[in-house]
Write a protein that holds these residues in place. Structure first.
Motif, PDB file in Angstrom:
ATOM      1  N   ILE A   7       0.866  -1.183   0.000  1.00  0.00           N
ATOM      2  CA  ILE A   7       0.000   0.000   0.000  1.00  0.00           C
ATOM      3  C   ILE A   7       0.902   1.231   0.000  1.00  0.00           C
ATOM      4  O   ILE A   7       1.664   1.454   0.948  1.00  0.00           O
ATOM      5  CB  ILE A   7      -0.910   0.024   1.244  1.00  0.00           C
ATOM      6  N   VAL A   8       0.845   2.008  -1.064  1.00  0.00           N
ATOM      7  CA  VAL A   8       1.657   3.218  -1.180  1.00  0.00           C
ATOM      8  C   VAL A   8       0.717   4.419  -1.111  1.00  0.00           C
ATOM      9  O   VAL A   8       0.010   4.732  -2.076  1.00  0.00           O
ATOM     10  CB  VAL A   8       2.468   3.237  -2.494  1.00  0.00           C
ATOM     11  N   ASP A   9       0.706   5.082   0.045  1.00  0.00           N
ATOM     12  CA  ASP A   9      -0.217   6.194   0.277  1.00  0.00           C
ATOM     13  C   ASP A   9       0.399   7.095   1.331  1.00  0.00           C
ATOM     14  O   ASP A   9       0.852   6.610   2.377  1.00  0.00           O
ATOM     15  CB  ASP A   9      -1.580   5.673   0.739  1.00  0.00           C
ATOM     16  N   ASP A  10       0.451   8.402   1.090  1.00  0.00           N
ATOM     17  CA  ASP A  10       1.082   9.299   2.058  1.00  0.00           C
ATOM     18  C   ASP A  10       0.113   9.810   3.120  1.00  0.00           C
ATOM     19  O   ASP A  10       0.479  10.643   3.953  1.00  0.00           O
ATOM     20  CB  ASP A  10       1.771  10.474   1.352  1.00  0.00           C
ATOM     21  N   THR A  11      -1.115   9.323   3.113  1.00  0.00           N
ATOM     22  CA  THR A  11      -2.081   9.665   4.159  1.00  0.00           C
ATOM     23  C   THR A  11      -2.156   8.511   5.151  1.00  0.00           C
ATOM     24  O   THR A  11      -2.565   7.399   4.788  1.00  0.00           O
ATOM     25  CB  THR A  11      -3.472   9.940   3.567  1.00  0.00           C
ATOM     26  N   ALA A  12      -1.762   8.783   6.401  1.00  0.00           N
ATOM     27  CA  ALA A  12      -1.681   7.721   7.403  1.00  0.00           C
ATOM     28  C   ALA A  12      -3.024   7.052   7.627  1.00  0.00           C
ATOM     29  O   ALA A  12      -3.106   5.823   7.786  1.00  0.00           O
ATOM     30  CB  ALA A  12      -1.141   8.287   8.719  1.00  0.00           C
ATOM     31  N   THR A  13      -4.097   7.828   7.623  1.00  0.00           N
ATOM     32  CA  THR A  13      -5.426   7.250   7.855  1.00  0.00           C
ATOM     33  C   THR A  13      -5.773   6.233   6.773  1.00  0.00           C
ATOM     34  O   THR A  13      -6.305   5.150   7.060  1.00  0.00           O
ATOM     35  CB  THR A  13      -6.494   8.367   7.885  1.00  0.00           C
ATOM     36  N   ASN A  14      -5.470   6.584   5.534  1.00  0.00           N
ATOM     37  CA  ASN A  14      -5.753   5.642   4.436  1.00  0.00           C
ATOM     38  C   ASN A  14      -4.961   4.352   4.602  1.00  0.00           C
ATOM     39  O   ASN A  14      -5.496   3.247   4.414  1.00  0.00           O
ATOM     40  CB  ASN A  14      -5.402   6.283   3.094  1.00  0.00           C
ATOM     41  N   ARG A  15      -3.686   4.482   4.971  1.00  0.00           N
ATOM     42  CA  ARG A  15      -2.865   3.280   5.137  1.00  0.00           C
ATOM     43  C   ARG A  15      -3.417   2.378   6.229  1.00  0.00           C
ATOM     44  O   ARG A  15      -3.467   1.150   6.076  1.00  0.00           O
ATOM     45  CB  ARG A  15      -1.412   3.663   5.465  1.00  0.00           C
TER      46      ARG A  15
END
Length: 469
Positions: A7-15
């Motif tokens: 999972i490559v996402d810079d939003t911690a909540t999304n991760r």
């Protein structure tokens, strides 16, 4: 675990949300907070699939995609790009950069998991070569390629796309639209025409079927997809299902039934062509892998010089002939055929001449046997012949015919000279059902002993095993 998902996402909540949902679905999540970390983990951890946010701060999503597809270690990993923007431009850039799919937020969990299952299944099917041949399979089988940007259009030979819909005007609209964006052949088909395609694969079989989800009736396109997948000629063709709207239930069902892609009709104008180019490229790669493996399997049982079977194939096949004879109570014969003084051919004329003699003798033997008979090269100049449902008098006639066909005309050597060659033959008859069961290796040994008697008798002779006589 079903697979490792990066999972490559810079939003911690999304991760965190993705991690929980994927863990609940028995996947192993790997987390990356930026594009650079994602690229490093993709190479080092070798995930089975990547979920990539297109709005990363450090690297644009399409750039991450291009780098993934340019790296030989990561380009085979399927990627689902996640976009907060439903705009056609962003989606098109992601598809052009190599994304296998682009899904817009907010995500439908069922549709996301269905697409993941679909891509993981396709990846697993492609991995069987590596499992069968080891980690060096691509280079061993001649499939290794240098790193290159993901752009299937220029490198993929023109394919054929079949447009299958119950509405002629819709098919013509698709064809008109795609003709401006693709150089591939486009044909309009009805359901009946698609199902009437020949059972053997040839140039008339489309590479991709674009099928209306509600063909003729609700769910009709999915039924057609299943039927195409069960037919020999079309089972390797890709299928893209077109849904009338954002129908998540149909999307989930289509992916789980084996669709290679599913697209909403409202996105066809911008996304159908790039998705079809990707499907054609993926299908052609699968065809190459399948053909390479089939060639490898064929060559594993074929003598590369003469084109007849080798020992690996011959002995199990002979065991099958013996088992069939035992069940039927019929006779069968085994012959060992050996070229006389073959070493002198190599010594006097060279190995190229020896090869020419072997090829020609194999041809003459093959042309004088039945289709049901077996011919194999089991040694340097030694051949094995199996004759199912053959009595002793019939075996005598066949052996004598083979001997005469070899010696009656000279073999033309690469130099143009003619060389007369002869063969010695040993024959053994297989035991009937009422007699004692005999192992095939023992039977071959009896034929080989008879061959030695032929050699001792002056060569160019047929000798029968005493047990057979």
């Amino acid at each position: 675990m079903h697979g490792r998902i990066l999972i490559v996402d810079d939003t911690a909540t999304n991760r965190i949300v993705y991690k929980v949902k994927l863990s609940d679905a028995f996947y192993e999540p790997l987390l990356a907070a930026d594009g650079a970390t994602g690229l490093r983990l993709a190479q080092d951890a070798a995930p089975d699939l990547v979920l990539l946010d297109l709005s990363l701060r450090d690297l644009p999503g399409p750039e991450v995609l291009r780098r993934l597809k340019a790296n030989p270690l990561t380009r085979a990993i399927p990627v689902i790009a996640l976009s907060a923007s439903p705009g056609a431009a962003d989606r098109g850039l992601a598809l052009a950069a190599g994304a296998d799919d682009v899904m817009s937020r907010p995500l439908n969990d069922a549709a996301l998991l269905a697409r993941m299952r679909n891509l993981l299944r396709l990846r697993e099917e492609a991995r069987f070569v590596t499992r069968a041949w080891g980690h060096e399979a691509p280079s061993i089988l001649g499939m290794a390629e240098g790193a290159a940007p993901f752009d299937p259009a220029p490198f993929t030979p023109a394919g054929t796309v079949a447009l299958v819909t119950s509405r002629v005007e819709l098919a013509l609209a698709w064809k008109h639209q795609l003709r401006r964006q693709m150089r591939d052949g486009l044909v309009v088909m009805s359901r009946e025409q698609a199902l009437a395609l020949p059972p053997a694969r040839d140039s008339t079989i489309p590479d991709v079927f674009v099928v209306e989800a509600d063909l003729d009736a609700p769910g009709g396109g999915l039924r057609l997809m299943s039927e195409l997948g069960s037919h020999a000629g079309t089972r390797h063709s890709a299928t893209c299902i077109i849904t009338p709207g954002e129908d998540d239930e149909t999307t989930v069902m289509a992916f789980d039934m084996g669709a290679d892609d599913v697209l909403s009709a409202r996105l066809c104008d911008h996304e159908l062509a790039p998705r079809l180019r990707t499907l054609i490229a993926r299908k052609r790669q699968a065809d190459r892998i399948r053909a390479t493996v089939e060639d490898g399997l064929r060559l594993s049982i074929i003598d590369p010089l003469t084109g007849i079977y080798n020992r690996r194939y011959a002995l199990p096949r002979l065991a099958g002939i013996a088992a069939q004879a035992a069940s039927e109570g019929s006779d069968f014969a085994v012959m060992v055929v050996d070229l006389d003084r073959f070493k002198s051919v190599n010594d006097r004329f060279g190995h190229a001449a020896g090869d020419a003699v072997l090829v020609e003798v194999a041809r003459r033997l093959s042309e004088n046997l039945r289709l049901s008979d077996m011919l194999a090269r089991i040694g340097g100049e030694e051949f094995l012949v199996a004759l199912p449902q053959t009595t002793l008098p019939e075996a005598e006639r066949v052996a004598e015919r083979l001997r005469q066909m070899v010696c009656e005309a000279p073999v033309t050597l690469p130099s143009g000279d003619g060389l007369h060659v002869t063969v010695s033959i040993g024959v053994a008859l297989g035991a009937r059902r009422s007699e004692q069961t005999e192992d095939v290796s023992t039977l071959v040994d009896r034929a080989d002993q008879a061959l030695l008697s032929s050699k001792s008798a002056g060569r160019n002779v047929v000798t029968f095993s005493r047990n057979a006589a």
